[in-house]
Enzyme design. Structure first.
Site, mmCIF file in Angstrom:
data_model
loop_
_atom_site.group_PDB
_atom_site.id
_atom_site.type_symbol
_atom_site.label_atom_id
_atom_site.label_comp_id
_atom_site.label_asym_id
_atom_site.label_seq_id
_atom_site.Cartn_x
_atom_site.Cartn_y
_atom_site.Cartn_z
ATOM 1 N NE ARG A 136 -60.030 -47.620 37.660
ATOM 2 C CZ ARG A 136 -60.101 -46.492 36.973
ATOM 3 N NH1 ARG A 136 -59.413 -45.440 37.368
ATOM 4 N NH2 ARG A 136 -60.858 -46.396 35.913
ATOM 5 C CD GLN A 155 -51.428 -49.720 38.192
ATOM 6 O OE1 GLN A 155 -50.383 -50.094 37.652
ATOM 7 N NE2 GLN A 155 -51.498 -48.589 38.881
ATOM 8 C CG ASP A 166 -58.056 -50.245 35.127
ATOM 9 O OD1 ASP A 166 -59.227 -50.272 34.713
ATOM 10 O OD2 ASP A 166 -57.566 -49.275 35.720
ATOM 11 C CB SER A 225 -57.097 -47.784 32.733
ATOM 12 O OG SER A 225 -57.498 -47.321 34.009
ATOM 13 C CE1 TYR A 236 -63.698 -44.399 37.559
ATOM 14 C CE2 TYR A 236 -63.482 -45.550 39.643
ATOM 15 C CZ TYR A 236 -63.557 -45.572 38.271
ATOM 16 O OH TYR A 236 -63.486 -46.766 37.608
#
Length: 525
Positions: A128, A133, A136, A139, A235
């Site tokens: 993360r 991103q 990802d 997500s 998290y």
């Protein structure tokens, strides 16, 4: 190298790991792409669309697995129902694989992949960090799941989400509580709020409070000292027994008031925490709904049955494990894009040959098997070393700061006085020896520069429209001065320069008024 896209065989899985647009991008990276016939039908992509994008269509499942050098999948390899073989056994020795693998929960799968010398990338193990991103997938899918959770809740709820006042009576808005304000939770907050519900959200990570409130929801907070739930990688972490007890008391109180509960709480590598007890379910109003997004990992509610919708004590419990798959087209689009970005990182030369750079934090975090070696878990990132202050660089005391500010102010005042004296002396020298005509022009020039500089310099940076008005005023002065020169001067060169000055300054004034008018028009209704 050939990339193979097999048809997903996991129960109720409708997604596909590549779409026609992503196939075109993979081909540009130097790869050949083979799609199993019918792989994209559930996501509304037929074979012809893939063929048009440049992919080859494999009719035979076994041949695709045996021919492909790099497999892109959604779900982890499982036993094929028709071939009676595990998908890992169908793979070429030394091949590559990218999919969800959940390495912490599937050590046997890692052993199987290592036995085939497969280099495996677990898309669910992506670090993360900002640079990752674009890859990802967790997500991206969580965003879809949060949205879909509200849609499923609305379809099983017996009232409007938004409050209504009609001739037939008044309908109160639905009250929704969302547990967990990660990507899925925030997507659910936004969707429920957009549908007109009264939304409340809880999370152990206090830094998400502003995000929740900015989306129009109430943040439920526990006053529990300094304990905070932020874990590594964004998290949540396991909380203390005392915190959990207070948290459960809060949920029990809220369960009596709300109509819908959506739970999203997960801790990496562990079963989903039980947050909604049977007693809480009993206390909810008849017709209420619980959507358990953690059902695939055991569920946050004690009564959740993974993959099913059940009714307990008058409350509907939705335990679907395939919420992203229920929006297969958009989920496939996003997931395929994530994989394209991964392949782009793995193929820096765009020559169709992946390069596994284990020095790259992103690639190292994703790589769970490399050849015969199981590389999961990745090493923990080194904590940044905070250098000690060198002698003489310690934080100054308030008294030292005040003394330094006083010295700086004194130096500034002295500098201004010296500059003023030098300016006066220079002006006196010019006035004593320069011709009278030069002195008058020079005086106007100095005053114009000084006044213009003072006016423009002191305008606040955000107030561009007043600044434009100031420049218009200065341009107007130039126009008047140039017109006077045109009227009085007999020198041709001076006349031409004056005309040019009038022309350019007039354009500036006219343009300034036009732009100012358009800017002000934006604020008129």
């Amino acid at each position: 190298m050939k990339i193979g896209i097999p048809k997903e065989i996991f129960s109720d899985e409708r997604r596909v790991a590549a779409t026609p647009p992503s196939v075109q991008k993979l081909i540009k990276l130097g790869y050949e792409v083979i799609i199993e016939s019918g792989a994209g039908e559930a996501a509304h992509y037929d074979d012809e669309a893939y063929r048009t994008a440049g992919a080859a269509i494999a009719v035979d499942t076994r041949s695709l697995w045996e021919e492909a050098d790099f497999i892109l999948k959604v779900r982890a390899p499982i036993k094929h129902p028709t071939l009676d073989k595990h998908e890992t056994e169908l793979m070429k020795e030394g091949a590559y694989l990218a999919s969800y693998l959940w390495p912490a929960q599937n050590p046997e799968l890692l052993d199987q992949l290592a036995g085939k010398k497969v280099t495996a990338f677990a898309i669910d193990s992506l670090p993360r960090i900002s640079r990752a991103q674009k890859m990802d997938a967790l997500s991206a899918m969580a965003n879809i799941a949060g949205y879909r959770a509200v849609v499923e809740a609305a379809s099983h709820f017996g009232r409007f989400f938004t409050g209504q006042v009609t001739a037939a009576g008044k309908v109160p808005p639905a009250k929704v509580m969302i547990i967990g304000a990660g990507v899925a939770g925030l997507a659910a907050v936004g969707t429920a709020n957009g549908m007109g519900a009264v939304v409340r959200a809880f999370d152990t990570r206090l830094e998400v409070r502003e995000q929740v409130e900015s989306m129009g929801a109430e943040f439920l907070e526990l006053d529990f000292g300094d304990e905070e739930g932020s874990g590594s990688g964004g998290y949540a972490k396991q909380m203390s027994p005392e915190f959990i007890e207070a948290e459960m008391a809060l949920f029990a109180e809220q369960a009596k008031e709300v109509d819908i509960i959506i739970t999203t709480a997960l801790i990496p590598g562990k079963p989903a925490p039980k947050l909604i007890t049977e007693a809480m379910v009993k206390s909810m109003k008849p017709g209420s709904v619980i959507v358990d997004l953690a059902s695939e990992r055991g569920g946050n509610c004690e009564l959740t049955e993974p993959g099913k919708v059940v009714s307990r004590h008058g409350v509907t419990l939705i335990g679907y494990t395939d919420l992203p798959s229920r929006m297969a087209k958009v989920a496939s689009d996003l997931y395929a894009t994530n994989l394209v970005h991964l392949m782009t990182e793995l193929t820096p030369e765009k020559d169709g040959q992946p390069v596994v750079n284990m020095e790259d934090d992103v690639i190292r975090g994703l790589t769970v098997v490399k050849g015969e070696d199981i590389t999961w878990p990745p090493p923990k990132p080194e904590a940044p070393v905070i250098p000690k202050s060198a002698p003489g660089t310690e934080e100054p005391s308030p008294a030292e700061v005040k003394a330094a500010q006083s010295k700086a102010a004194t130096r500034k005042t002295t500098g201004k006085v010296v500059l003023l004296l030098v300016t006066v002396a220079a002006l006196y020298g010019i006035g004593a020896y320069a011709p009278e005509s030069f002195l008058s022009h020079f005086t106007v020039f100095v005053l114009a520069c000084f006044i213009g500089w003072q006016v423009i310099w002191n305008v606040t940076a955000s107030l561009h429209t007043p600044l434009m008005s100031v420049t218009n005023a200065i341009s107007g002065i130039i126009v008047i001065g140039a017109i006077l020169h045109l009227a009085q001067s007999e020198n041709l060169v001076v006349g031409i320069l004056a005309f040019v000055a009038v022309f350019i300054a007039t354009i500036n004034v006219a343009g300034g008024f036009r732009v100012t008018h358009r800017m002000l028009k934006m604020f008129r209704r």
